[in-house]
Design an enzyme around this catalytic site. Sequence first.
Site, short mmCIF file in Angstrom:
data_model
loop_
_atom_site.label_atom_id
_atom_site.label_comp_id
_atom_site.label_asym_id
_atom_site.label_seq_id
_atom_site.Cartn_x
_atom_site.Cartn_y
_atom_site.Cartn_z
NE ARG A 62 -3.59 -2.51 0.09
CZ ARG A 62 -3.18 -3.64 -0.51
NH1 ARG A 62 -2.06 -3.66 -1.20
NH2 ARG A 62 -3.89 -4.74 -0.44
CB SER A 66 -9.35 -2.28 3.84
OG SER A 66 -9.81 -3.54 3.40
CD GLU A 95 -5.67 -0.12 2.38
OE1 GLU A 95 -6.21 -0.18 1.27
OE2 GLU A 95 -5.56 -1.11 3.12
#
Length: 337
Positions: A162, A237, A333
């Site tokens: 990520r 998420s 995230e």
Amino acid sequence: MEIQSNFSLKNYNTFGIEAKAKQFIAVHSVEELKTILKENKNEKKFILGGGSNMLLTKDIDALVIHIDLKGKEIIKEDDDFVWVESQAGETWHDFVLWTIDNNFGGLENMSLIPGNVGTTPVQNIGAYGTEIKDTFVSCNAINIETQETKTFTNAECNFGYRESIFKNEVKDQFIITSVIYKLTKRNHKINTSYGDILAELAKNNISEPTLKDVSNAVIAIRQSKLPDPKELGNSGSFFKNPILLKSDFEQIHKKFPEMKFYEVSETEVKVPAGWLIEQAGFKGKRFGDAGVHKNQALVLVNYGNATGQEILNVSKEVQKTVFETFGIKIEAEVNVI
């Protein structure tokens, strides 16, 4: 091209948060984008794609430039591979379905991830054993300061979990306008290594899955676990799965032998953040109009009129309790604005 003032961003972020932009404009071509950047050189700017990976905690005191560049084309192919260029404003899931309809392999495990194509390299998005870096060739980007075009290769993007150069070294310096992917035309590398996918395929009596079968399985799994942002505001998420050194993990695992984990290298393991959050007692917990989703603890949701600050407060409470319980830090995230 018309700049609008005091513009509501409620329909431009998947959390459905009410926040205002001081100024707002949608751009539909690279030429328009360059013109806007040039004409507003001294204005503060905020670049907006699909709005699927951000939490707005306040109004944006800047010129919000919404990237609405559309189009996709095959730019090169041989017997085995095809190179496809997609403009940054294409919806990611629609683009994935288009590749599958054309029997191009490589993106099927990332079906139904919200957002637009342009942000895929920024986050190095991924799901079920695949990441953007596996198929990414390059992207074209405009330098905000100079309006010059630069091409970033896979190696130059410094992809991590990520992570990419666009979140670090060149953050807020470039606007991605298109992305090129290299996909398979035959001998597809079908990835069904995740148990959920295997179980979904088995449920449908599929032993030799096609690209479409894998995509359908991923879509079914995601729809069973994740709320549709059109019905319940969310950004998928909210947290990253923490990656720990094996030596640190072994100490924690002694205390919590039931803790799930996946090996990512000889020295590191990944722990599912959703499991940690669920064990900490947050799954399905609601705080006014903000809360943790009942089916997937990784997902924070807006039940109606939550503010971005209220959702941020929930995330901080989750992080604090997980750290106090397990001694593990979980990071967001989502980009908090």
